[in-house]
Motif scaffolding. Structure first.
Motif, PDB file in Angstrom:
ATOM      1  N   GLY A 125       3.206  -9.304  -7.608  1.00 47.01           N
ATOM      2  CA  GLY A 125       2.451 -10.398  -7.000  1.00 47.01           C
ATOM      3  C   GLY A 125       3.084 -11.764  -7.157  1.00 47.01           C
ATOM      4  N   THR A 126       4.258 -11.837  -7.800  1.00 55.01           N
ATOM      5  CA  THR A 126       4.906 -13.137  -8.001  1.00 55.01           C
ATOM      6  C   THR A 126       5.839 -13.501  -6.853  1.00 55.01           C
ATOM      7  OG1 THR A 126       6.800 -12.191  -9.172  1.00 55.01           O
ATOM      8  CG2 THR A 126       4.869 -12.803 -10.502  1.00 55.01           C
ATOM      9  N   GLY A 127       6.099 -12.562  -5.959  1.00 56.60           N
ATOM     10  CA  GLY A 127       7.046 -12.814  -4.878  1.00 56.60           C
ATOM     11  C   GLY A 127       8.439 -12.312  -5.165  1.00 56.60           C
ATOM     12  N   VAL A 128       8.707 -11.861  -6.400  1.00 57.75           N
ATOM     13  CA  VAL A 128      10.000 -11.257  -6.724  1.00 57.75           C
ATOM     14  C   VAL A 128      10.065  -9.893  -6.034  1.00 57.75           C
ATOM     15  CG1 VAL A 128      11.439 -10.305  -8.567  1.00 57.75           C
ATOM     16  CG2 VAL A 128      10.233 -12.470  -8.916  1.00 57.75           C
ATOM     17  N   ARG A 129      11.160  -9.643  -5.324  1.00 60.29           N
ATOM     18  CA  ARG A 129      11.282  -8.396  -4.576  1.00 60.29           C
ATOM     19  C   ARG A 129      11.510  -7.232  -5.535  1.00 60.29           C
ATOM     20  NH1 ARG A 129      15.349  -9.787  -1.569  1.00 60.29           N
ATOM     21  NH2 ARG A 129      14.191 -10.676   0.172  1.00 60.29           N
ATOM     22  N   GLN A 130      10.582  -6.269  -5.537  1.00 59.95           N
ATOM     23  CA  GLN A 130      10.665  -5.068  -6.359  1.00 59.95           C
ATOM     24  C   GLN A 130      10.399  -3.847  -5.479  1.00 59.95           C
ATOM     25  OE1 GLN A 130       9.268  -5.545 -10.693  1.00 59.95           O
ATOM     26  NE2 GLN A 130       7.520  -6.301  -9.537  1.00 59.95           N
ATOM     27  N   PRO A 131      10.828  -2.666  -5.915  1.00 53.89           N
ATOM     28  CA  PRO A 131      10.465  -1.466  -5.162  1.00 53.89           C
ATOM     29  C   PRO A 131       8.970  -1.178  -5.324  1.00 53.89           C
ATOM     30  CG  PRO A 131      11.612  -0.873  -7.186  1.00 53.89           C
ATOM     31  CD  PRO A 131      11.665  -2.364  -7.091  1.00 53.89           C
ATOM     32  N   ARG A 132       8.386  -0.489  -4.360  1.00 58.02           N
ATOM     33  CA  ARG A 132       7.023   0.020  -4.569  1.00 58.02           C
ATOM     34  C   ARG A 132       7.067   0.947  -5.773  1.00 58.02           C
ATOM     35  NH1 ARG A 132       5.416   3.511  -1.512  1.00 58.02           N
ATOM     36  NH2 ARG A 132       7.301   3.911  -0.304  1.00 58.02           N
ATOM     37  N   PHE A 133       6.029   0.888  -6.603  1.00 59.32           N
ATOM     38  CA  PHE A 133       6.085   1.675  -7.827  1.00 59.32           C
ATOM     39  C   PHE A 133       4.705   2.151  -8.234  1.00 59.32           C
ATOM     40  CE2 PHE A 133       5.030  -2.563  -9.268  1.00 59.32           C
ATOM     41  CZ  PHE A 133       4.182  -2.369 -10.335  1.00 59.32           C
ATOM     42  N   ALA A 134       4.700   3.162  -9.081  1.00 55.43           N
ATOM     43  CA  ALA A 134       3.489   3.622  -9.758  1.00 55.43           C
ATOM     44  C   ALA A 134       3.844   3.807 -11.224  1.00 55.43           C
ATOM     45  CB  ALA A 134       2.985   4.932  -9.158  1.00 55.43           C
TER      46      ALA A 134
END
Length: 417
Positions: A125-134
């Protein structure tokens, strides 16, 4: 001054040796001190040095027990700095430094970097690009989490390192095999107990690259250079090379993202290693390591910059301002190599390597008579490395490739019946 080193890593023994040479005293606390002489040619001499003390503690991975031991050592002979080169012990080092009132990273910041699920959750939610994750903390829920993320995906223990137990899953068969393998993994050896948390992440295709940084204090993050990190083929992710350089086409974006990531995670001290996948839409955060980059990269940094980064880690732990190893005019890179098949090492020869321009050094990790696995699962399968220099990373990588072809590896692989 007196330095407390909480575990180390094979290459980090050079930092201990360097500190001793400068006149410092070093106390190394380890669950298994005998491990280091077996993997580092510098360890035996360091252990024998009159200013080096080696303390074996089977409870070194318990933070409470470690703090108690550190207080005892501090009472006997005041400690001036606490540090580690070990990924497994970054949180422990932060906790001991805090307990003794010495320079170090915040414990929360160290934990946010050390545990990959905390990295993901903190940055979500910070805007840093991350992969979708669980994220799951119960192995019985991995299957459902994989289906939530979808195939292909990457599964990794939250507290792993060296690509150990990190796997690309393409289908149900891969998932079943992974779950069977993970069921037997309760620790990583040498007293390091695995936490139950597991990450399942969307597979992001693209080059792996890292940013090397130094956080001099809150609000003072210095991004030093970029390291490329070519990988082996699927399903495992084994790092096969590294080149430390300046001027990557995406360097400005990578540096800006790294600064933001470290600030969001609360990482406020020390040399930091941050990895990205260069996906189709731009850099995607892979992971953050709250310590100096490992493997041969500190050596590459020293070749290029003239700065011994291992010693700068120690200087910073002692409260000094470290000299920063920015990439210089010479680019340095190296490649690791392993065995193409399981067997016993008979010899590893590097005699033909000096014929290749830019040759710097080579090192074998396995002695003759040592049984080795096929290079297949993690960085722990490496059996040696070579290092070359050049004008840029393309030239360095070409020289490394030529060097690999000139290694004379002889193995005994079994007897035909």
């Amino acid at each position: 001054m007196h330095i407390l080193m909480i575990e180390c890593n094979p290459n980090g023994i050079a930092g201990i040796a360097g500190a001793l040479e400068l006149g410092h005293e070093v106390t190394l606390v380890s669950v298994d001190p005998d491990f280091y002489p077996a993997v580092s040619p510098l360890a035996e001499a360091a252990y024998a040095h009159p200013r080096c003390r080696v303390v074996k503690s089977e409870q070194a991975f318990s933070i409470d027990e470690l703090i108690a031991l550190a207080r005892e050592l501090h009472a006997e002979h005041p400690i001036d700095g606490v540090t580690t080169y070990s990924e497994y012990h970054t949180v422990h080092t932060a906790a001991v430094a805090q307990a003794l009132g010495l320079p170090g990273m915040s414990v929360d910041g160290a934990r946010n970097a050390r545990h990959k699920h905390l990295t993901r959750l903190t940055l979500d939610g910070t805007g840093v690009r991350q992969p979708r994750f669980a994220h799951v903390s119960d192995v019985t829920k991995v299957e459902a989490a994989v289906r939530e993320v979808g195939f292909p995906c990457v599964v990794k223990p939250s507290d792993g390192t060296a690509s150990l137990h990190v796997l690309h899953l393409k289908d149900e068969d891969d998932l079943a095999a992974y779950l069977a393998e993970l069921a037997d993994v309760v620790d990583y050896g040498r007293g390091v107990v695995r936490i139950p948390d597991i990450l399942i992440e969307e597979f992001v295709p693209g080059e792996l690259i890292s940013v090397e940084s130094c956080v001099l204090g809150k609000g003072e993050i210095v991004n030093l250079g970029v390291t490329d990190r070519p990988l082996s083929g699927f399903p495992y992710f084994i790092e096969m090379g590294a080149t430390y350089f300046d001027g990557h086409p995406l360097q400005e974006e990578l540096f800006a993202t790294t600064t933001r990531v470290l600030e969001e995670l609360g990482i406020d001290f020390g040399f930091i290693h941050t990895e990205y996948l260069l996906g189709p839409d731009g850099p995607v955060l892979c992971e953050v390591n709250g310590r100096l980059v490992g493997g041969i990269v500190p050596t590459l940094m020293e070749i290029s910059s003239g700065v011994d980064t291992y010693l700068q880690v120690i200087r910073q732990a002692l409260g000094e301002r470290p000299e920063l190893p920015f990439p210089g005019r010479t680019t340095a890179g190296g490649h690791w190599f392993g065995a193409p098949i399981a067997g016993t090492v008979e010899s590893i020869g590097f005699d033909a390597l000096p014929e290749v321009p830019g040759f710097h050094s080579a090192q074998a990790y396995k002695k003759p008579g040592t049984d080795v696995a096929r290079l297949s699962k993690s960085n722990f399968d490496w059996i040696g490395h070579i290092i070359f220099t050049g004008a840029d990373r393309d030239e360095v990588n070409k020289r490394c490739e030529e060097g690999l072809d000139r290694i004379d590896l002889k193995m005994r692989v079994g007897v035909a019946r």
